[in-house]
Design a protein around this motif. Structure first.
Motif, short mmCIF file in Angstrom:
data_model
loop_
_atom_site.label_atom_id
_atom_site.label_comp_id
_atom_site.label_asym_id
_atom_site.label_seq_id
_atom_site.Cartn_x
_atom_site.Cartn_y
_atom_site.Cartn_z
N HIS A 1 -8.14 21.28 5.77
CA HIS A 1 -7.94 22.65 5.29
C HIS A 1 -7.01 23.42 6.22
O HIS A 1 -6.25 24.26 5.78
CB HIS A 1 -9.27 23.38 5.10
N SER A 2 -7.04 23.11 7.53
CA SER A 2 -6.18 23.83 8.48
C SER A 2 -4.70 23.49 8.27
O SER A 2 -3.84 24.34 8.45
CB SER A 2 -6.60 23.55 9.91
N LYS A 3 -4.41 22.25 7.87
CA LYS A 3 -3.02 21.84 7.60
C LYS A 3 -2.65 22.05 6.13
O LYS A 3 -1.47 22.04 5.78
CB LYS A 3 -2.83 20.36 7.94
N GLY A 4 -3.66 22.18 5.27
CA GLY A 4 -3.41 22.32 3.84
C GLY A 4 -2.91 21.04 3.21
O GLY A 4 -2.10 21.07 2.28
N THR A 5 -3.40 19.89 3.72
CA THR A 5 -2.92 18.60 3.22
C THR A 5 -4.08 17.68 2.85
O THR A 5 -5.18 17.80 3.38
CB THR A 5 -2.05 17.87 4.26
N THR A 6 -3.76 16.74 1.98
CA THR A 6 -4.65 15.63 1.63
C THR A 6 -3.82 14.37 1.67
O THR A 6 -2.75 14.31 1.08
CB THR A 6 -5.27 15.82 0.23
N MET B 1 0.84 -1.18 0.00
CA MET B 1 0.00 0.00 0.00
C MET B 1 0.89 1.24 0.00
O MET B 1 1.99 1.23 0.52
CB MET B 1 -0.90 0.00 1.22
N ILE B 2 0.35 2.30 -0.57
CA ILE B 2 1.09 3.55 -0.73
C ILE B 2 0.31 4.70 -0.09
O ILE B 2 -0.90 4.79 -0.26
CB ILE B 2 1.29 3.88 -2.23
N LYS B 3 1.04 5.56 0.63
CA LYS B 3 0.44 6.78 1.18
C LYS B 3 0.99 7.95 0.38
O LYS B 3 2.20 8.15 0.30
CB LYS B 3 0.79 6.93 2.66
N THR B 4 0.08 8.73 -0.21
CA THR B 4 0.45 9.91 -0.98
C THR B 4 -0.07 11.13 -0.23
O THR B 4 -1.27 11.20 0.06
CB THR B 4 -0.15 9.86 -2.40
N THR B 5 0.83 12.06 0.09
CA THR B 5 0.44 13.27 0.80
C THR B 5 0.60 14.46 -0.13
O THR B 5 1.67 14.66 -0.70
CB THR B 5 1.30 13.47 2.07
N LEU B 6 -0.48 15.21 -0.29
CA LEU B 6 -0.47 16.41 -1.13
C LEU B 6 -0.48 17.64 -0.24
O LEU B 6 -1.25 17.70 0.72
CB LEU B 6 -1.70 16.47 -2.03
N LYS B 7 0.36 18.63 -0.55
CA LYS B 7 0.25 19.96 0.05
C LYS B 7 -0.58 20.76 -0.93
O LYS B 7 -0.20 20.88 -2.10
CB LYS B 7 1.62 20.60 0.22
N ILE B 8 -1.72 21.28 -0.46
CA ILE B 8 -2.65 21.97 -1.35
C ILE B 8 -2.90 23.39 -0.87
O ILE B 8 -3.17 23.61 0.31
CB ILE B 8 -3.99 21.20 -1.44
N ASP B 9 -2.83 24.33 -1.79
CA ASP B 9 -3.10 25.73 -1.50
C ASP B 9 -4.53 26.06 -1.92
O ASP B 9 -4.95 25.68 -3.01
CB ASP B 9 -2.12 26.63 -2.26
N GLY B 10 -5.26 26.74 -1.04
CA GLY B 10 -6.59 27.22 -1.41
C GLY B 10 -7.74 26.61 -0.63
O GLY B 10 -8.86 27.11 -0.71
N MET B 11 -7.52 25.53 0.13
CA MET B 11 -8.61 24.96 0.92
C MET B 11 -8.86 25.86 2.14
O MET B 11 -7.94 26.12 2.90
CB MET B 11 -8.28 23.53 1.38
N MET B 12 -10.11 26.31 2.30
CA MET B 12 -10.44 27.25 3.37
C MET B 12 -11.42 26.70 4.40
O MET B 12 -11.57 27.28 5.47
CB MET B 12 -11.03 28.54 2.79
N CYS B 13 -12.12 25.60 4.05
CA CYS B 13 -13.16 25.10 4.95
C CYS B 13 -13.42 23.61 4.71
O CYS B 13 -12.80 23.00 3.84
CB CYS B 13 -14.46 25.89 4.74
N SER B 14 -14.35 23.05 5.46
CA SER B 14 -14.65 21.63 5.32
C SER B 14 -15.29 21.31 3.96
O SER B 14 -15.13 20.20 3.45
CB SER B 14 -15.55 21.15 6.46
N MET B 15 -15.99 22.28 3.36
CA MET B 15 -16.55 22.04 2.02
C MET B 15 -15.42 21.92 0.99
O MET B 15 -15.52 21.14 0.04
CB MET B 15 -17.51 23.17 1.62
N CYS B 16 -14.36 22.68 1.17
CA CYS B 16 -13.18 22.57 0.30
C CYS B 16 -12.59 21.17 0.42
O CYS B 16 -12.24 20.55 -0.59
CB CYS B 16 -12.12 23.61 0.67
N GLU B 17 -12.48 20.68 1.66
CA GLU B 17 -11.96 19.32 1.89
C GLU B 17 -12.81 18.29 1.15
O GLU B 17 -12.28 17.42 0.46
CB GLU B 17 -11.98 18.99 3.38
#
Length: 84
Positions: free
Chosen positions: A37-42, A1-17
């Motif tokens: 959205h608080s960490k800016g990660t997925t 299994m693979i874990k991919t972590t994205l740093k994302i700019d622009g998420m501001m709320c739970s709807m963005c998530e």
């Protein structure tokens, strides 16, 4: 299994998530995805590595920007009553 972590700019709320999570679920074969959205990660768990260019493109179409992608092996944490 693979874990991919994205740093994302622009998420501001739970709807963005939710928007990012739904987009990734619809475009890639994955086990799970969760965004903050608080960490800016997925974080994405999948059986095999995901196409990084495709990730950037798909997320970019939603109005967010992928700043960084980190891929590493993932092992599911096992539960133990004895702390082993």
């Amino acid at each position: 299994m693979i874990k991919t972590t994205l740093k994302i700019d622009g998420m501001m709320c739970s709807m963005c998530e939710s928007h990012v999570n739904d987009t990734i679920r619809q475009n890639f074969k994955i086990k799970s995805v969760k965004s903050s959205h608080s960490k800016g990660t997925t974080e994405i768990i999948s059986d095999s590595p995901l196409d990084e260019a495709a990730l950037k493109e798909v997320v970019g179409k939603t109005g967010y920007k992928v700043l960084e992608i980190k891929t590493e092996p993932y092992e599911k944490k096992r539960f133990s009553l004895f702390g082993r």
